[in-house]
Design an enzyme around this catalytic site. Structure first.
Site, short mmCIF file in Angstrom:
data_model
loop_
_atom_site.label_atom_id
_atom_site.label_comp_id
_atom_site.label_asym_id
_atom_site.label_seq_id
_atom_site.Cartn_x
_atom_site.Cartn_y
_atom_site.Cartn_z
N HIS A 29 0.76 5.14 0.87
CA HIS A 29 0.05 6.51 1.85
C HIS A 29 0.87 7.52 1.61
O HIS A 29 1.71 7.49 1.62
CB HIS A 29 0.30 5.40 2.98
CG HIS A 29 -1.02 6.50 3.85
ND1 HIS A 29 -2.12 6.51 3.69
CD2 HIS A 29 -0.58 7.56 5.39
CE1 HIS A 29 -2.81 7.58 4.53
NE2 HIS A 29 -1.98 7.74 5.43
N PHE A 30 -0.05 8.85 0.91
CA PHE A 30 0.49 10.16 0.93
C PHE A 30 -0.13 10.54 2.60
O PHE A 30 -1.53 10.48 2.78
CB PHE A 30 -0.46 10.63 -0.21
CG PHE A 30 0.22 9.97 -1.24
CD1 PHE A 30 0.88 11.16 -1.86
CD2 PHE A 30 -0.34 9.07 -2.03
CE1 PHE A 30 1.29 11.01 -3.78
CE2 PHE A 30 0.11 8.84 -3.20
CZ PHE A 30 1.12 9.70 -3.39
N ARG B 116 0.75 7.42 10.36
CA ARG B 116 1.29 6.81 10.60
C ARG B 116 -0.02 5.95 12.23
O ARG B 116 0.32 4.84 12.14
CB ARG B 116 1.85 7.47 11.98
CG ARG B 116 2.97 7.80 10.64
CD ARG B 116 4.62 8.27 11.59
NE ARG B 116 4.75 9.36 12.61
CZ ARG B 116 4.00 10.13 12.81
NH1 ARG B 116 4.08 11.15 11.89
NH2 ARG B 116 4.04 10.71 14.17
N LYS C 4 -21.47 10.05 11.25
CA LYS C 4 -19.53 10.48 11.71
C LYS C 4 -19.76 11.40 12.12
O LYS C 4 -19.80 11.69 12.75
CB LYS C 4 -19.13 9.32 11.31
CG LYS C 4 -17.80 9.79 11.66
CD LYS C 4 -16.31 10.80 11.78
CE LYS C 4 -15.43 11.30 11.98
NZ LYS C 4 -14.98 12.24 10.96
N ASN D 219 0.22 12.33 11.70
CA ASN D 219 -0.84 11.29 12.65
C ASN D 219 -1.45 10.56 12.10
O ASN D 219 -1.83 9.40 12.73
CB ASN D 219 -0.74 11.49 14.14
CG ASN D 219 0.08 13.23 14.88
OD1 ASN D 219 1.37 12.84 14.40
ND2 ASN D 219 -0.49 14.09 15.58
N ILE D 220 -2.07 10.89 11.85
CA ILE D 220 -3.54 9.80 11.51
C ILE D 220 -2.72 9.02 10.08
O ILE D 220 -3.17 7.32 10.63
CB ILE D 220 -4.57 10.23 10.58
CG1 ILE D 220 -5.71 11.13 11.38
CG2 ILE D 220 -5.39 9.23 9.50
CD1 ILE D 220 -6.84 10.50 11.96
N ALA E 64 0.50 -1.46 -0.10
CA ALA E 64 -0.22 -0.07 -0.19
C ALA E 64 0.91 1.26 0.28
O ALA E 64 1.72 1.05 0.88
CB ALA E 64 -1.04 -0.07 1.20
#
Length: 388
Positions: free
Chosen positions: A7-8, A15, A215, A12-13, A5
């Site tokens: 990930h850009f 990692r 949410k 904190n979100i 994968a």
């Protein structure tokens, strides 16, 4: 070859939530970012920890199966990694999607794998992946003669994520402290006939809208209302704000209004939504998360937007003739969130309030039209704020 994968966003979100869950599902994660120092840290550090905090105590997970690329200096490497990956995700903030789109577009266009890559934006906005896909499919990024076949190379799925990341310790480095509760819901319909990628943490659904709105109009509405009222009354953290009985009651009133909308619009039962609200209030009241009100309240321009946590539900309620008084009160506190140190949007909001008349502010900031039922009430809020 194992699962991969890209990930850009190495924040904190990225990692502490997305990469953590992807690694736990057997993916190697390749972080892509433009922050030199952060990328260097990820490249030079073999592992970091994610400390999950909940009512049952703390749990520490070690994350190690990752690499990192600076797309500013090594764009070709980023393109190559994406073109051979199973999944690309991002947690960069809604305003940054247009900047990562060209790199993803180049990778998708060069993809030769038999299975399309899954593209999932993990942002706090409705239709974030659709938004990203729009930038990717822009003729500036993808040749027009390649658009008709793009679904052979990529599938785009909207998602709803829910996990509170509090302010971090100043010496934490790459380590992340995060709430133990999480929800990651993704639309599975774009992945036929191949099926979605196998990520254990994801709940795959046929209709994402109820999850997104529940949410956004519960977690985000409640969190932001507590932050703006807390800021106005000199509270340090969200937990401090919710210890104030008056603020606590105001937040509950906001969520009573949004709950009315959620129950009637999406067919969620009253008891289920009531339980959800209680869970959310307990979560954001957790003193161990130490969430500073200025951090939660930052970016008021976005949070006062037409599809966002206050205006979005209030507009629906107004058009139905239902009560939205508490949401209007929270909006007023958000309009008062100006010139906050370290928050560019709060400073921009201040400039807008000083340079425009009230109707123009309502149109620009909230995206409302004069024909909208609530326009006059929001205009009155802005006029009061401008007189201060």
């Amino acid at each position: 070859m194992g699962l991969k994968a890209v990930h850009f966003g190495g924040g904190n979100i990225g990692r502490g939530f997305v990469a953590e869950k992807l690694c736990q599902s057997g993916f190697e994660v390749v972080f892509v970012d433009v922050m030199d120092k952060l990328i260097e840290q990820l490249q030079q550090t073999k592992s970091y920890t994610v400390t999950e905090i909940g009512g049952e105590g703390e749990k520490v997970n070690t994350i190690s199966n990752y690499r990192a690329i600076n797309s500013k200096t090594h764009e070709k490497d980023a393109v190559q990694e994406i073109s051979s990956a199973d999944l690309v995700t991002c947690a960069v903030g809604p305003n940054i999607l247009k900047f990562i789109a060209p790199v993803i577009a180049k990778a998708i266009d060069s993809r030769t794998a038999s299975t399309p890559i899954a593209v999932i934006a993990c942002e706090n906005m409705i239709g974030a992946t659709d938004n990203l896909a729009g930038f990717i499919k822009d003729p500036k990024n993808t040749p027009e003669d390649r658009l008709s076949s793009i679904s052979e190379r990529a599938r785009f799925a909207n998602s709803a994520i829910d996990r509170i990341v509090p302010g971090q310790d100043p010496d934490a480095g790459l380590n992340v402290k995060i709430e133990s509760f999480y929800e990651w819901v993704v639309d599975k319909t774009p992945f036929a006939p191949h099926g979605p990628p196998k990520v254990e943490a994801i709940k795959w659904v046929d209709d994402l809208v109820p999850y997104i709105e529940r949410k956004l109009f519960t977690v985000n509405t409640g969190h932001a209302a507590a932050a703006y009222y807390g800021h106005a009354r000199g509270k340090k953290t969200i937990a401090d704000a919710l210890e104030d009985k008056e603020i606590h009651e105001i937040v509950r009133e906001c969520l009573a209004e949004t709950s009315h909308l959620i129950v009637n619009k999406h067919g969620i039962s009253v008891s289920e939504q009531k339980d959800y609200v209680e869970k959310i209030i307990n979560r954001i009241s957790n003193p161990h998360l130490e969430d500073v009100v200025e951090r939660v309240g930052r970016a008021p321009l976005r949070k006062l937007g037409r599809q966002e946590r206050f205006v979005g539900p209030a507009h629906h309620l107004a058009e139905q003739g239902d009560k939205y008084t508490a949401l209007l009160g929270a909006m007023e506190q958000a309009f008062n969130f100006v010139d906050v140190e370290g928050d560019d949007e709060s400073k921009e909001l201040s400039k807008i309030l000083k340079s425009m008349d009230a109707p123009s502010v309502v149109s620009k900031v909230c995206g409302l039209e004069k024909s909208d039922q609530m326009f006059g009430q929001v205009q009155a809020i802005v006029e009061r704020v401008q007189k201060k």
